[in-house]
Design a protein around this motif. Structure first.
Motif, PDB file in Angstrom:
ATOM      1  N   LEU A   1      69.759  26.019  13.269  1.00 34.85           N
ATOM      2  CA  LEU A   1      70.323  25.850  11.928  1.00 34.85           C
ATOM      3  C   LEU A   1      71.614  26.645  11.765  1.00 34.85           C
ATOM      4  CD1 LEU A   1      67.022  26.074   9.835  1.00 34.85           C
ATOM      5  CD2 LEU A   1      68.361  24.024  10.303  1.00 34.85           C
ATOM      6  N   MET A   2      71.649  27.841  12.323  1.00 34.92           N
ATOM      7  CA  MET A   2      72.864  28.649  12.233  1.00 34.92           C
ATOM      8  C   MET A   2      74.022  28.000  12.971  1.00 34.92           C
ATOM      9  SD  MET A   2      71.252  32.466  12.725  1.00 34.92           S
ATOM     10  CE  MET A   2      72.891  33.188  12.814  1.00 34.92           C
ATOM     11  N   ASP A   3      73.735  27.310  14.087  1.00 37.10           N
ATOM     12  CA  ASP A   3      74.809  26.615  14.810  1.00 37.10           C
ATOM     13  C   ASP A   3      75.438  25.526  13.956  1.00 37.10           C
ATOM     14  OD1 ASP A   3      74.407  28.212  16.999  1.00 37.10           O
ATOM     15  OD2 ASP A   3      73.065  26.789  18.023  1.00 37.10           O
TER      16      ASP A   3
ATOM     17  N   LYS B   1      76.865  16.819   6.500  1.00 40.15           N
ATOM     18  CA  LYS B   1      75.487  16.663   6.019  1.00 40.15           C
ATOM     19  C   LYS B   1      74.560  17.676   6.687  1.00 40.15           C
ATOM     20  CE  LYS B   1      75.695  11.717   4.969  1.00 40.15           C
ATOM     21  NZ  LYS B   1      75.083  10.388   5.233  1.00 40.15           N
ATOM     22  N   LEU B   2      74.712  17.837   7.991  1.00 39.84           N
ATOM     23  CA  LEU B   2      73.861  18.783   8.706  1.00 39.84           C
ATOM     24  C   LEU B   2      74.115  20.219   8.259  1.00 39.84           C
ATOM     25  CD1 LEU B   2      73.707  17.479  12.402  1.00 39.84           C
ATOM     26  CD2 LEU B   2      71.790  17.913  10.861  1.00 39.84           C
ATOM     27  N   ARG B   3      75.360  20.563   8.011  1.00 33.67           N
ATOM     28  CA  ARG B   3      75.666  21.930   7.579  1.00 33.67           C
ATOM     29  C   ARG B   3      75.039  22.220   6.218  1.00 33.67           C
ATOM     30  NH1 ARG B   3      81.795  23.629   6.299  1.00 33.67           N
ATOM     31  NH2 ARG B   3      81.322  22.210   4.569  1.00 33.67           N
ATOM     32  N   THR B   4      75.176  21.303   5.289  1.00 32.85           N
ATOM     33  CA  THR B   4      74.597  21.513   3.956  1.00 32.85           C
ATOM     34  C   THR B   4      73.081  21.591   4.030  1.00 32.85           C
ATOM     35  OG1 THR B   4      76.450  20.303   2.996  1.00 32.85           O
ATOM     36  CG2 THR B   4      74.511  20.630   1.610  1.00 32.85           C
ATOM     37  N   LEU B   5      72.488  20.703   4.799  1.00 27.54           N
ATOM     38  CA  LEU B   5      71.034  20.700   4.919  1.00 27.54           C
ATOM     39  C   LEU B   5      70.530  21.962   5.612  1.00 27.54           C
ATOM     40  CD1 LEU B   5      68.610  18.955   4.233  1.00 27.54           C
ATOM     41  CD2 LEU B   5      68.866  17.818   6.458  1.00 27.54           C
ATOM     42  N   SER B   6      71.275  22.462   6.596  1.00 28.34           N
ATOM     43  CA  SER B   6      70.869  23.682   7.303  1.00 28.34           C
ATOM     44  C   SER B   6      70.932  24.892   6.384  1.00 28.34           C
ATOM     45  CB  SER B   6      71.770  23.888   8.528  1.00 28.34           C
ATOM     46  OG  SER B   6      71.674  22.803   9.418  1.00 28.34           O
ATOM     47  N   VAL B   7      71.966  24.985   5.541  1.00 27.11           N
ATOM     48  CA  VAL B   7      72.066  26.109   4.608  1.00 27.11           C
ATOM     49  C   VAL B   7      70.906  26.083   3.624  1.00 27.11           C
ATOM     50  CG1 VAL B   7      73.458  27.102   2.753  1.00 27.11           C
ATOM     51  CG2 VAL B   7      74.560  26.322   4.837  1.00 27.11           C
TER      52      VAL B   7
END
Length: 576
Positions: free
Chosen positions: A133-135, A163-169
Motif C-alpha cells: 500500500l505504501m508503494d 485510483k490505487l493511490r487514493t484507495l491505498s491511503v
C-alpha cells in the motif's frame, strides 16, 4: 471495440453492454450444488478478472463499484467462507501485479471492512499488505492526472495509479484507526514517507475535489495517534529531535512549508458532522493540535485568523455536543486551555466574554442536573488562565451605598438611570439656550440628590419639612450655570419653592434620603413638577353628535315619515 476476457479455465467473456456485464457478474457468483474449495477459489478469481477488465467502463462511479462488491459479499463465497476468501485476496494482491486486479481486490477489502471493522484489527493479515500500500502512495503521478478518485474527464476517468493511490491511503487510514501498532510495526513509516504525505497535502491544495487532500490529512493524524500511544511506555523525550513521533518531528522541520495542512485541519473540524467517522476524525485532529500547542517551537504554527476560526468552532461544539459525546467535549476543553494561553490569542482578546459564558454554562444549574467531574475540572482549568482574570474582576461588583438603616439608596433596581448616566445621555446635545437651561436644572437636581444621600443626618435635623429647604444648596450651584441663564434659574427656584409650600403631598418627600432616591432625588422630582406645570392642557373631547334620522314609512304621495332613533323605545324596555 469490445474487450475480451479469458479466465484460467479457458472461458472467454465478450461484454458489450452494461446489462450483459451485470448478468455475467451474477452468473459467476451464483454457485450451484455443493462446490468444492477449489471451485470457490476459482469463482473468486473469475469475479476479480471480470471486474478488473471492465471496471473502467461499467464501474466508474462509487455506487456502481460498491454494488458490485456487495454482490460478492452477499454471495455464498463470503457468507460461509469469508476467512478463506480474505486469505485468497491477500494472496492475489501479493502475487498478481496487474494494477486493475489489485484495485478490485483492495475495493473488496474496503467494503468488507465497512461491514465488519474487526477485519482491520488482524495484524497478521495486514502486515504483508502495508508495504504494498505504501508503494502505491509513493508513486509519482503527473499533475495532469491529479483529478481525484472519481474526478477528471467523464470519457476516460482518472488513471489507475490515481485510483490505487487514493484507495491505498484510505485503507492505511482505516488500519491505523482500528488497530494498535507496535514500535516495530511503525518503523516502516519512516521520515521520508511522512514527509511525502505532507507534500501530497500541499500538492493537492487547489484540487477541485478535496476528498483526497482530506483523506491524506486523516491518515497523518491517525499516524500521529499511533506514535503517541507507542511512546507512552517509553516516557517523555527530552527534545523533539529525540522523539519517536515522526509526524511531529517532520512537521517541525517543515514549519514554513506546511500551512495548507493546518488550514485544512481547522476546515475539517469546522465542517465535521455527527457521523461516527467524523467524530473519530475530530478526536484525532484535536490530539495533534494539542501536541502542536504544547510543543516548544510549534505553538504559533497557525495563523491568527485560523485561531479565531478555531475558537468559533470550539464555542459551537462545546455547547452543542450531546451527552453521548462527552469524551469529545473533554478533548475540546483540554485543547482550549493551551489555545488561549500559549498561542497568539494570549495577546488577542477574541470573544473572551463568550468563551467565559460558554464555559460557565457547562457547570451551571448543578442543583437540577449532574455535572461530570472531569468537565468541572477542565472548565476550572480553562477559567484559571490569565485571559479570564480581568473578566472575573469585572464581575465582582462593589456593594451599593446605604443609609444608617441598611437600606440601599441605589435606584438601579427601579430601572431609573443614575445622575451620571443622565448627564452622559444628554452630553451629546447641541449647545443652545434651552439646552443650557436644562443642564442647569439637571445640575441643581443632581446636587440636591447627592446632598441628601451623603448627609442623611442633616435631613433629619431639618425634620423633613419642605419649608426648611436649605437655600445655600441653590446658591452653591449658581456658578455652574451659564451667565446668560442666571435670571431664568432664579425664577425657577422661586417657582419650585412656591410649589413645595402649596403641595402638601410633596412636603414629606425630601424628609428621608431613601424616599428621595425612590422618587428619583429631590432635584429630579422638583424638575418633574415644574415640567408638568408648563405642559399644555389636553384638548376637550368632541361633543357627541345626534344620531341620524331613520326612515320608518312612506305616505301615499311619496312623503317619508322619519323618527329619531334615540327617541324610539329600547327593545329591552318590555323586560324591565
Amino acid at each position: 471495440m469490445s474487450l475480451v476476457m479469458e479466465d484460467e479455465l479457458g472461458i472467454v467473456y465478450v461484454v458489450e453492454t452494461a446489462q450483459q456485464f451485470w448478468s455475467e457478474l451474477e452468473d459467476i457468483i451464483n454457485v450451484k450444488g455443493v462446490p468444492t474449495l477449489q471451485e470457490l477459489d476459482s469463482t473468486l478469481k473469475r469475479w476479480l478478472s471480470l471486474c478488473a477488465t471492465y471496471h473502467e467502463q461499467y464501474l466508474q462511479s462509487p455506487l456502481q463499484l460498491e454494488h458490485a462488491c456487495g454482490l460478492l459479499l452477499d454471495s455464498e463465497l463470503f457468507a460461509f467462507h469469508s476467512e478463506r476468501m480474505m486469505d485468497n485476496l491477500v494472496e492475489t494482491i501479493q502475487s498478481n501485479t496487474d494494477p486493475h486486479n489489485q484495485f478490485m481486490a483492495y475495493s473488496v477489502f474496503l467494503c468488507y471492512g465497512t461491514r465488519r471493522p474487526d477485519v482491520y484489527k488482524s495484524t497478521k493479515r495486514w502486515r504483508p499488505l502495508v508495504p504494498l500500500l505504501m508503494d502505491h502512495v509513493l508513486v509519482d503521478i503527473d499533475a495532469e492526472d491529479e483529478t481525484g478518485l472519481y474526478g477528471g474527464h467523464v470519457e476516460e476517468g482518472p488513471v489507475i495509479e490515481v485510483k490505487l493511490r487514493t484507495l491505498s491511503v484510505r485503507l492505511l487510514y482505516e488500519m491505523c484507526r482500528w488497530q494498535k501498532l507496535s514500535q516495530t510495526d511503525l518503523r516502516v513509516f519512516d521520515d521520508s514517507f511522512v514527509d511525502h504525505l505532507f507534500d501530497l497535502v500541499e500538492q493537492t491544495r487547489d484540487a477541485p475535489d478535496e476528498t483526497f487532500n482530506h483523506l491524506v490529512i486523516k491518515f497523518i493524524v491517525s499516524l500521529n495517534e499511533q506514535f503517541m500511544v507507542a511512546s507512552v511506555s517509553e516516557g517523555p523525550s527530552s527534545s523533539i529531535q529525540d522523539s519517536n513521533n515522526r509526524v511531529l518531528r517532520v512537521l517541525v522541520r517543515r514549519l514554513g512549508t506546511t500551512k495548507t495542512f493546518g488550514e485544512n485541519m481547522i476546515h475539517m473540524l469546522n465542517r465535521a458532522e455527527r457521523s461516527p467517522d467524523d467524530l473519530c476524525m475530530q478526536l484525532l485532529v484535536l490530539k495533534l493540535i494539542y501536541l502542536i500547542f504544547t510543543t516548544k517551537g510549534t505553538s504559533e504554527y497557525f495563523y491568527t485568523n485560523d485561531l479565531c476560526v478555531l475558537v468559533d468552532v470550539f464555542l459551537r461544539e462545546v455547547v452543542d455536543l450531546d451527552d453521548d459525546s462527552e469524551s469529545l467535549r473533554h478533548t475540546y476543553l483540554r485543547v482550549l486551555h493551551p489555545l488561549l494561553t500559549r498561542t497568539q490569542l494570549r495577546d488577542v482578546p477574541y470573544k473572551r466574554p463568550q468563551i467565559k459564558y460558554s464555559l460557565e454554562s457547562l457547570v451551571r444549574n448543578e442543583d437540577i442536573r449532574d455535572i461530570n467531574a472531569t468537565t468541572r475540572r477542565l472548565v476550572e482549568r480553562c477559567l484559571s488562565g490569565d485571559w479570564c482574570v480581568g473578566l472575573r474582576k469585572a464581575d465582582v461588583v462593589s456593594p451599593p451605598a446605604s443609609d444608617g438603616g441598611g437600606i440601599s439608596v441605589s435606584r438601579s433596581h427601579l430601572g431609573v438611570p443614575t445622575t451620571a448616566q443622565h448627564h452622559q445621555h444628554h452630553g451629546g446635545l447641541k449647545s443652545s439656550r434651552s439646552v443650557e437651561n436644562m443642564r442647569a436644572t439637571e445640575r441643581r437636581g443632581s446636587e440636591i440628590s447627592i446632598a441628601g444621600a451623603k448627609a442623611p443626618m442633616a435631613a433629619q435635623v431639618r425634620k423633613g419639612t419642605a419649608d426648611s429647604l436649605d437655600t445655600s444648596t441653590f446658591a452653591r450651584k449658581n456658578h455652574y450655570a451659564a451667565s446668560d441663564t442666571a435670571s431664568e434659574a432664579a425664577v425657577a427656584r422661586s417657582t419650585v419653592r412656591k410649589d413645595l409650600r402649596k403641595d402638601k403631598d410633596i412636603r414629606s418627600v425630601p424628609s428621608s434620603p431613601v424616599l428621595m432616591e425612590e422618587f428619583g432625588g429631590e432635584g429630579q422630582f422638583l424638575r418633574h413638577k415644574d415640567s408638568v406645570r408648563q405642559r399644555r392642557e389636553p384638548p376637550a373631547p368632541p361633543k357627541r353628535r345626534k344620531p341620524p334620522a331613520i326612515p320608518v314609512r312612506t305616505g301615499p304621495h311619496g312623503t317619508t315619515y322619519t323618527t329619531i332613533q334615540s327617541s324610539s323605545p329600547s327593545p329591552l324596555s318590555n323586560h324591565f
